[in-house]
Design a protein around this motif. Structure first.
Motif, PDB file in Angstrom:
ATOM      1  N   TYR A 228       0.838  -1.186   0.000  1.00 19.80           N
ATOM      2  CA  TYR A 228       0.000   0.000   0.000  1.00 19.80           C
ATOM      3  C   TYR A 228       0.881   1.246   0.000  1.00 19.80           C
ATOM      4  O   TYR A 228       2.078   1.182   0.278  1.00 19.80           O
ATOM      5  N   ALA A 229       0.266   2.377  -0.315  1.00 21.13           N
ATOM      6  CA  ALA A 229       0.960   3.669  -0.278  1.00 21.13           C
ATOM      7  C   ALA A 229       0.600   4.368   1.021  1.00 21.13           C
ATOM      8  O   ALA A 229      -0.580   4.643   1.281  1.00 21.13           O
ATOM      9  N   PRO A 230       1.570   4.672   1.870  1.00 25.37           N
ATOM     10  CA  PRO A 230       1.274   5.314   3.156  1.00 25.37           C
ATOM     11  C   PRO A 230       0.996   6.807   2.990  1.00 25.37           C
ATOM     12  O   PRO A 230       1.379   7.416   1.987  1.00 25.37           O
ATOM     13  N   ASP A 231       0.342   7.387   3.974  1.00 25.80           N
ATOM     14  CA  ASP A 231       0.080   8.830   3.963  1.00 25.80           C
ATOM     15  C   ASP A 231       1.266   9.597   4.547  1.00 25.80           C
ATOM     16  O   ASP A 231       1.161  10.782   4.822  1.00 25.80           O
ATOM     17  N   ASN A 232       2.366   8.906   4.761  1.00 25.35           N
ATOM     18  CA  ASN A 232       3.609   9.493   5.242  1.00 25.35           C
ATOM     19  C   ASN A 232       4.532   9.618   4.028  1.00 25.35           C
ATOM     20  O   ASN A 232       5.151   8.636   3.609  1.00 25.35           O
ATOM     21  N   PHE A 233       4.605  10.812   3.452  1.00 23.36           N
ATOM     22  CA  PHE A 233       5.339  10.968   2.195  1.00 23.36           C
ATOM     23  C   PHE A 233       5.889  12.380   2.053  1.00 23.36           C
ATOM     24  O   PHE A 233       5.397  13.326   2.673  1.00 23.36           O
ATOM     25  N   ILE A 234       6.940  12.490   1.224  1.00 23.94           N
ATOM     26  CA  ILE A 234       7.530  13.786   0.890  1.00 23.94           C
ATOM     27  C   ILE A 234       7.233  14.059  -0.575  1.00 23.94           C
ATOM     28  O   ILE A 234       7.622  13.283  -1.458  1.00 23.94           O
ATOM     29  N   LEU A 235       6.551  15.164  -0.831  1.00 23.07           N
ATOM     30  CA  LEU A 235       6.142  15.498  -2.191  1.00 23.07           C
ATOM     31  C   LEU A 235       7.223  16.318  -2.881  1.00 23.07           C
ATOM     32  O   LEU A 235       7.575  17.415  -2.449  1.00 23.07           O
ATOM     33  N   GLY A 236       7.780  15.780  -3.963  1.00 24.99           N
ATOM     34  CA  GLY A 236       8.742  16.500  -4.778  1.00 24.99           C
ATOM     35  C   GLY A 236       8.086  16.978  -6.055  1.00 24.99           C
ATOM     36  O   GLY A 236       6.920  16.688  -6.320  1.00 24.99           O
ATOM     37  N   SER A 237       8.836  17.716  -6.874  1.00 23.45           N
ATOM     38  CA  SER A 237       8.257  18.228  -8.114  1.00 23.45           C
ATOM     39  C   SER A 237       8.021  17.111  -9.124  1.00 23.45           C
ATOM     40  O   SER A 237       7.060  17.160  -9.901  1.00 23.45           O
ATOM     41  N   ASP A 238       8.874  16.080  -9.112  1.00 19.93           N
ATOM     42  CA  ASP A 238       8.762  14.993 -10.083  1.00 19.93           C
ATOM     43  C   ASP A 238       8.566  13.625  -9.444  1.00 19.93           C
ATOM     44  O   ASP A 238       8.374  12.637 -10.157  1.00 19.93           O
ATOM     45  N   ASP A 239       8.638  13.555  -8.126  1.00 22.55           N
ATOM     46  CA  ASP A 239       8.532  12.246  -7.480  1.00 22.55           C
ATOM     47  C   ASP A 239       7.876  12.364  -6.113  1.00 22.55           C
ATOM     48  O   ASP A 239       7.633  13.449  -5.598  1.00 22.55           O
ATOM     49  N   ILE A 240       7.588  11.210  -5.528  1.00 24.33           N
ATOM     50  CA  ILE A 240       7.042  11.120  -4.174  1.00 24.33           C
ATOM     51  C   ILE A 240       7.899  10.119  -3.408  1.00 24.33           C
ATOM     52  O   ILE A 240       8.153   9.008  -3.886  1.00 24.33           O
ATOM     53  N   VAL A 257      11.955   2.468   6.096  1.00 28.77           N
ATOM     54  CA  VAL A 257      12.016   2.102   4.678  1.00 28.77           C
ATOM     55  C   VAL A 257      11.476   3.265   3.845  1.00 28.77           C
ATOM     56  O   VAL A 257      10.358   3.724   4.076  1.00 28.77           O
ATOM     57  N   ARG A 258      12.277   3.719   2.880  1.00 30.72           N
ATOM     58  CA  ARG A 258      11.859   4.792   1.982  1.00 30.72           C
ATOM     59  C   ARG A 258      11.822   4.283   0.551  1.00 30.72           C
ATOM     60  O   ARG A 258      12.749   3.600   0.120  1.00 30.72           O
ATOM     61  N   VAL A 259      10.765   4.646  -0.149  1.00 27.16           N
ATOM     62  CA  VAL A 259      10.614   4.243  -1.544  1.00 27.16           C
ATOM     63  C   VAL A 259      10.248   5.467  -2.369  1.00 27.16           C
ATOM     64  O   VAL A 259       9.260   6.146  -2.068  1.00 27.16           O
ATOM     65  N   VAL A 260      11.050   5.765  -3.385  1.00 25.96           N
ATOM     66  CA  VAL A 260      10.831   6.931  -4.243  1.00 25.96           C
ATOM     67  C   VAL A 260      10.241   6.482  -5.580  1.00 25.96           C
ATOM     68  O   VAL A 260      10.821   5.626  -6.250  1.00 25.96           O
ATOM     69  N   VAL A 261       9.071   7.034  -5.936  1.00 22.14           N
ATOM     70  CA  VAL A 261       8.433   6.707  -7.208  1.00 22.14           C
ATOM     71  C   VAL A 261       8.156   7.993  -7.987  1.00 22.14           C
ATOM     72  O   VAL A 261       8.018   9.081  -7.390  1.00 22.14           O
ATOM     73  N   ASP A 262       8.069   7.891  -9.301  1.00 25.57           N
ATOM     74  CA  ASP A 262       7.764   9.045 -10.130  1.00 25.57           C
ATOM     75  C   ASP A 262       6.312   9.444  -9.969  1.00 25.57           C
ATOM     76  O   ASP A 262       5.432   8.608  -9.744  1.00 25.57           O
ATOM     77  N   ARG A 263       6.062  10.739 -10.077  1.00 25.34           N
ATOM     78  CA  ARG A 263       4.678  11.234  -9.987  1.00 25.34           C
ATOM     79  C   ARG A 263       3.971  11.071 -11.328  1.00 25.34           C
ATOM     80  O   ARG A 263       4.594  11.171 -12.374  1.00 25.34           O
TER      81      ARG A 263
END
Length: 263
Positions: A228-240, A257-263
């Motif tokens: 699942y995608a948690p509501d604990n996230f850092i919003l970047g211009s091109d990724d989350i 655990v940190r996972v960076v995905v493209d927006r």
């Protein structure tokens, strides 16, 4: 009711020593789209400790460094930020009307100490080696604009209980124009969509050298819950950047655990 509770709590804990420093800093962050505007901040710093039991030297220590938005129009938003970081369930009996960020944090400290002493006090009193027991909770915060002009607010927590340390982060994303904290549903079309979940799984597979979800689960990830995608996230211009705290999707020993995905 709020004032009476505060007086009773302060009287009950004479060992509490609170040192508060309110400092003001200017931060220039980002590049465009409002990101180059100065972000005026306050800092509320508290370094405080208390003796836990009646007849022992067990201690509980809090070290808080919390940044808030300095402009007075953001008072309610500041309270929401503080409550998102500092376990609001133990301070929700206090009225927040007219409360400053510093006062809200003081409410948290009093309530946290009271709850901790009530839970651990009797245990430590019966423990012959309680004098060596020490609990430490540290919180530092960072506030910065991203390239879209939104504000990333990141709290970094460090807890130490008898030499066992756990570190984790809580990230919040702020829309200053609307004066609210954004949820994942505000920035993605469907937070539970199959494509987003698949992105997370694929990226985590790359990070862990796994071939697929089954292989990932074999290494201890998502064994007790579906991805699942948690509501604990850092919003970047091109990724989350999605953040899972220790023990959330894997054994605590694996840490955050940190996972960076493209927006």
């Amino acid at each position: 009711m709020g004032k009476t509770n505060e007086k009773m709590t302060i009287k009950a804990f004479p060992y509490i020593v609170v040192c508060t420093l309110v400092g003001m800093t200017l931060a220039m962050c980002g590049k465009h789209g409002g990101a180059d505007e100065p972000l005026l901040m306050d800092s509320v710093v508290m370094d405080t400790s208390t003796v836990v039991g009646k007849n022992n030297g067990a201690r509980y220590h809090l070290d808080l460094n919390v940044k808030t938005l300095a402009e007075p129009q953001y008072r309610k938003l500041n309270i929401a930020l503080i409550d998102s970081l500092l376990t609001p369930n133990i301070i929700d009996l206090y009225d927040t009307a007219g409360v400053t960020p510093r006062q809200r944090i003081e409410q948290y400290v009093r309530s946290n100490f009271s709850a901790y002493k009530a839970f651990y006090g009797a245990v430590y009193d019966e423990e012959p080696h309680a004098g060596t027991a020490f609990s430490d909770y540290r919180l530092t915060t960072e506030m910065r604009r991203n390239d879209e002009g939104l504000v990333n607010y990141i709290g970094r927590m460090e807890t130490v209980l008898n030499n066992q340390q756990t570190d984790y982060s809580i990230a919040l994303n702020i829309d200053l124009e609307q004066q609210r904290i954004l949820s994942l549903q505000d920035v993605v079309d469907n937070a539970s969509s199959e494509s987003l979940i698949q992105q997370i799984v694929e990226q985590l597979c790359k990070q862990t050298g796994s071939s697929d979800l089954s292989s990932l689960q074999g290494k201890g990830y998502f064994t007790h819950t579906p991805p699942y995608a948690p509501d604990n996230f850092i919003l970047g211009s091109d990724d989350i950047t999605f953040i899972y705290v220790p023990g959330e999707i894997a054994d605590r020993e694996k840490g955050e655990v940190r996972v960076v995905v493209d927006r």
